[in-house]
Design a protein around this motif. Structure first.
Motif, PDB file in Angstrom:
ATOM      1  N   ILE A 249       0.912  -1.241   0.169  1.00  0.00           N
ATOM      2  CA  ILE A 249      -0.194   0.167   0.123  1.00  0.00           C
ATOM      3  C   ILE A 249       0.810   1.328   0.007  1.00  0.00           C
ATOM      4  O   ILE A 249       0.649   2.212  -1.007  1.00  0.00           O
TER       5      ILE A 249
ATOM      6  N   SER B  89       3.492   1.359  -2.771  1.00  0.00           N
ATOM      7  CA  SER B  89       3.051   1.163  -4.161  1.00  0.00           C
ATOM      8  C   SER B  89       2.274   2.439  -4.698  1.00  0.00           C
ATOM      9  O   SER B  89       1.679   2.501  -5.533  1.00  0.00           O
TER      10      SER B  89
ATOM     11  N   PHE C 235      -0.403   3.356  -3.170  1.00  0.00           N
ATOM     12  CA  PHE C 235      -1.981   3.251  -2.931  1.00  0.00           C
ATOM     13  C   PHE C 235      -2.653   3.866  -1.682  1.00  0.00           C
ATOM     14  O   PHE C 235      -3.807   3.750  -1.233  1.00  0.00           O
ATOM     15  N   CYS C 236      -1.670   4.463  -0.828  1.00  0.00           N
ATOM     16  CA  CYS C 236      -2.414   5.038   0.440  1.00  0.00           C
ATOM     17  C   CYS C 236      -2.666   6.543   0.170  1.00  0.00           C
ATOM     18  O   CYS C 236      -2.460   7.307  -0.579  1.00  0.00           O
ATOM     19  N   THR C 237      -4.178   6.486   0.697  1.00  0.00           N
ATOM     20  CA  THR C 237      -4.941   7.877   0.648  1.00  0.00           C
ATOM     21  C   THR C 237      -4.827   8.609   1.816  1.00  0.00           C
ATOM     22  O   THR C 237      -5.789   9.622   2.083  1.00  0.00           O
TER      23      THR C 237
ATOM     24  N   HIS D 241      -7.477  -0.097   1.740  1.00  0.00           N
ATOM     25  CA  HIS D 241      -7.083  -0.387   0.240  1.00  0.00           C
ATOM     26  C   HIS D 241      -6.585  -1.982   0.370  1.00  0.00           C
ATOM     27  O   HIS D 241      -5.606  -2.448  -0.649  1.00  0.00           O
TER      28      HIS D 241
ATOM     29  N   CYS E 148     -13.503   5.737   1.101  1.00  0.00           N
ATOM     30  CA  CYS E 148     -12.378   4.976   1.692  1.00  0.00           C
ATOM     31  C   CYS E 148     -12.252   5.134   3.262  1.00  0.00           C
ATOM     32  O   CYS E 148     -11.699   4.372   4.097  1.00  0.00           O
TER      33      CYS E 148
ATOM     34  N   PRO F  86      -3.630   7.386  -6.909  1.00  0.00           N
ATOM     35  CA  PRO F  86      -3.269   5.930  -7.739  1.00  0.00           C
ATOM     36  C   PRO F  86      -4.693   5.371  -7.341  1.00  0.00           C
ATOM     37  O   PRO F  86      -5.149   4.932  -7.943  1.00  0.00           O
ATOM     38  N   SER F  87      -4.796   5.326  -5.899  1.00  0.00           N
ATOM     39  CA  SER F  87      -6.020   4.373  -5.420  1.00  0.00           C
ATOM     40  C   SER F  87      -7.316   4.804  -5.935  1.00  0.00           C
ATOM     41  O   SER F  87      -8.266   3.961  -6.094  1.00  0.00           O
TER      42      SER F  87
ATOM     43  N   THR G 182      -8.613   3.077  -8.837  1.00  0.00           N
ATOM     44  CA  THR G 182      -9.072   1.530  -9.104  1.00  0.00           C
ATOM     45  C   THR G 182     -10.529   1.533  -8.005  1.00  0.00           C
ATOM     46  O   THR G 182     -10.629   0.392  -7.670  1.00  0.00           O
ATOM     47  N   CYS G 183     -10.872   2.729  -7.383  1.00  0.00           N
ATOM     48  CA  CYS G 183     -11.925   2.752  -6.351  1.00  0.00           C
ATOM     49  C   CYS G 183     -13.215   2.495  -7.053  1.00  0.00           C
ATOM     50  O   CYS G 183     -13.646   3.310  -7.852  1.00  0.00           O
TER      51      CYS G 183
ATOM     52  N   PRO H 278      -5.038  -4.660  -8.109  1.00  0.00           N
ATOM     53  CA  PRO H 278      -5.632  -3.705  -7.017  1.00  0.00           C
ATOM     54  C   PRO H 278      -6.755  -4.165  -6.175  1.00  0.00           C
ATOM     55  O   PRO H 278      -7.417  -5.141  -6.696  1.00  0.00           O
TER      56      PRO H 278
END
Ligand SMILES: Cc1cc2nc3c(=O)[nH]c(=O)nc-3n(C[C@H](O)[C@H](O)[C@H](O)COP(=O)(O)OP(=O)(O)OC[C@H]3O[C@@H](n4cnc5c(N)ncnc54)[C@H](O)[C@@H]3O)c2cc1C
Ligand code: SF4
Ligand code: SF4
Ligand code: SF4
Length: 506
Positions: free
Chosen positions: A22, A25, A27-29, A72, A196, A278-279, A282-283, A368
């Motif tokens: 996460i 990569s 993908f952390c929000t 995520h 999220c 980035p997350s 794909t959300c 993801p």
């Protein structure tokens, strides 16, 4: 034979997986749930990153928390969905709910300030004033940097009023939730966040984390995505010569609007889409499907919000505010354009996210995280319905050159390897075979380079079981075995098969 070496702490301390999959990569929000939930206070968000302050594996032998509650990660999704799943309506685009209505604050000044219906602010203010809850988690802005959200624990109505309006950058609201419990000793907390954020809280609830008992109600916002603060501010500075301290306000309509002391700049969304996290790409959740109450815009109506009431607790609270003259409501059936727009936006977000996920899987070999109803959908599909049958196993004693000829003929990239008794002993992939130097390919047997990690599933299990096993073992495919004859291979399921299954559904 390849030996997989994994230290005990690497396998048992969730942070290692969180960091790899996460944080590093991208993908952390920055929701802050991991910081709030960590039992050793090891995590801290500074700047735009989660940092580990000390090596928690020195304090604990095992800890699964931060990875499992991260919104995520694939963990706990079905259990999180169960908090809303008793609602009577299940809509393909909007999730589970009881009612959808149009609503607005009775106070017109609030509506003016929010650029929407100001429903969230009115509900929170009402809840604090009538002691339905003792605090609320909101996102104000930093006085010296009006673009930067400042997650806060609101204790009095003025704190709530100063958070009115949407900020399109990450806000660590789950971290603020932790401060409300630990720092302020609050026991009845209202929480506001994007999907999220709400998922992170629901995961804590599914985990039965001790701080979650203090949650009274969750209000989720609709969300198309948030922008990376650093990269967006840099872009605005470079392209429009506006420095962060000159920004008075930012808002989103059909364009991204920046107001300075002397000017108003309107930026088309297509111009800044690369600054979305980035997350978000794909959300799949547009309408905060796990919240007690979800609130979003009601375009083309001005001054109104759309409210999706999902849980009984949400319904009771919302209608108390209506009965007390805080909120006006209007039937959405009278405004079919509003409903249509939300459904279309939700379906579009889901479709694009799945497409993006599929592309990422093909490019990076990484799938993801699947969200909510994707997981729900996989849970209803049997492996036998999606597996590739008629698998051609490869004998362990053929050479790498022979294997490469075989691949050229049959077009798959991975095959099970069998011994002289036709029993599976591992995998061979095109990737592994191509690592063997050209001059060695005629003398190297595939059995020598086999990946001896066979993970099994069974035809009557679900696609979700296959997905979970792939995630647990960090592999891209599993073999389907016959329960009666466990040495017999019936098929293969790959992550790409799972993606195809989902994209066919939406
Ligand atoms: C990042 C983001 C994207 C959105 N995208 C859409 C969209 O595509 N379509 C749509 O219809 N609606 C979207 N919304 C929701 C919409 O902008 C309004 O927030 C929602 O309609 C509620 O309106 P309101 O007038 O009732 O809220 P208000 O009364 O103005 O209250 C807003 C509340 O939101 C909280 N908040 C603001 N920014 C954040 C943040 N970044 N993170 C967590 N909480 C925050 C504040 O604390 C405040 O309490 C988005 C919101 C955000 C934050
Ligand atoms: S102690 Fe904290 S950082 Fe370490 S694995 Fe557990 S939650 Fe994660
Ligand atoms: S829990 Fe939130 S802050 Fe922590 S890694 Fe996941 S998204 Fe980032
Ligand atoms: S689009 Fe999804 S991942 Fe991105 S901020 Fe919104 S809810 Fe979070």
């Amino acid at each position: 034979m390849r030996v997989i070496v994994e230290s005990k702490n690497d396998a048992l301390i969730a942070y290692n997986v969180l960091e790899k999959r996460i944080i590093n990569s991208g993908f952390c929000t920055l929701c802050g749930a991991c910081e709030a939930a960590c039992p050793t206070s090891a995590l801290h968000i500074t700047g735009e990153k989660v940092h580990r302050l000390h090596d928690c594996s020195k304090d604990l032998d095992l800890c699964p928390i931060c990875y499992e509650i991260c919104p995520h990660s694939e963990a706990l999704l079905l259990r999180s969905l169960s908090f809303v799943a008793d609602a009577p309506i299940k809509n393909e685009a909007l999730g589970y709910y009881r009612k959808i209505v149009l609503a607005q604050a009775v106070d017109s000044k609030l509506r003016e300030q929010s650029h929407g219906g100001a429903v969230v602010t009115s509900l929170l203010k009402y809840g604090i004033e009538t002691k339905v809850f003792d605090s609320a988690i909101v996102s104000q802005t930093e006085p010296e940097n009006p673009a930067k959200p400042k997650p806060s624990v609101a204790l009095v109505p003025d704190d709530i009023l100063s958070a009115i309006g949407s900020k399109f950058f990450p806000s660590s609201v789950a971290k603020a939730y932790g401060s409300a419990v630990y720092g302020h000793g609050k026991t009845d907390i209202a929480f506001v966040g994007v999907p999220c954020h709400v998922l992170a809280l629901r995961k804590m609830e599914a985990w039965q984390h001790k701080i979650i008992d203090n949650l009274k109600i969750t209000i989720g916002l609709f969300c198309f995505g948030t922008f990376s603060l650093g990269s967006m501010l840099e872009y605005i500075k470079k392209t429009y010569k506006i420095s962060p301290s000159d920004i008075k306000q930012m808002r989103l309509s059909s364009k991204f609007v920046i107001q300075t002391k002397s000017d108003v700049i309107q930026i088309p969304l297509s111009e800044i889409k690369d600054h979305i996290l980035p997350s978000c790409r794909t959300c799949t959740d547009f309408t905060s499907e796990l919240a007690d109450i979800s609130v979003g815009g009601a375009y083309p109506l001005k001054d109104w919000s759309t409210v999706i009431i999902r849980t009984r607790a949400g319904e009771d609270f919302f209608y108390k505010a209506v009965e007390n003259g805080i909120i006006n409501t209007w039937v959405i059936e009278q405004e079919p354009k509003v409903f249509e727009r939300i459904v279309v936006a939700a379906m579009q977000k889901r479709r694009e996210a799945l497409k993006e996920a599929k592309e990422m899987e093909e490019v990076y070999g990484y799938l993801p995280v699947l969200l909510l109803r994707e997981t729900d959908a996989l849970a209803h599909i049997k492996i036998e319905e999606i597996m590739t049958k008629n698998i051609k196993p490869v004998p362990q004693d053929i050479t790498v050159s022979q294997f490469l000829d075989f691949v050229a003929k049959h077009h798959h990239i991975a095959y099970p390897i069998v011994n002289e008794n036709s029993e599976p002993i591992g995998w061979i992939t095109l990737e592994e075979a191509s690592k063997v130097e050209k001059q060695m390919r005629n003398v190297t047997l595939v059995g020598q380079i086999a990946i001896r990690k066979l993970v099994a599933v069974y035809p009557e299990e679900t696609a979700l079981d296959a997905f979970k096993r792939m995630s647990e073992h960090e592999i891209g495919r599993v073999l389907v075995f016959d329960r009666v004859n466990p040495k017999k291979i019936l098929g293969i399921v790959t992550k790409t098969d799972l993606m195809h299954t989902l994209t066919k559904q939406y």
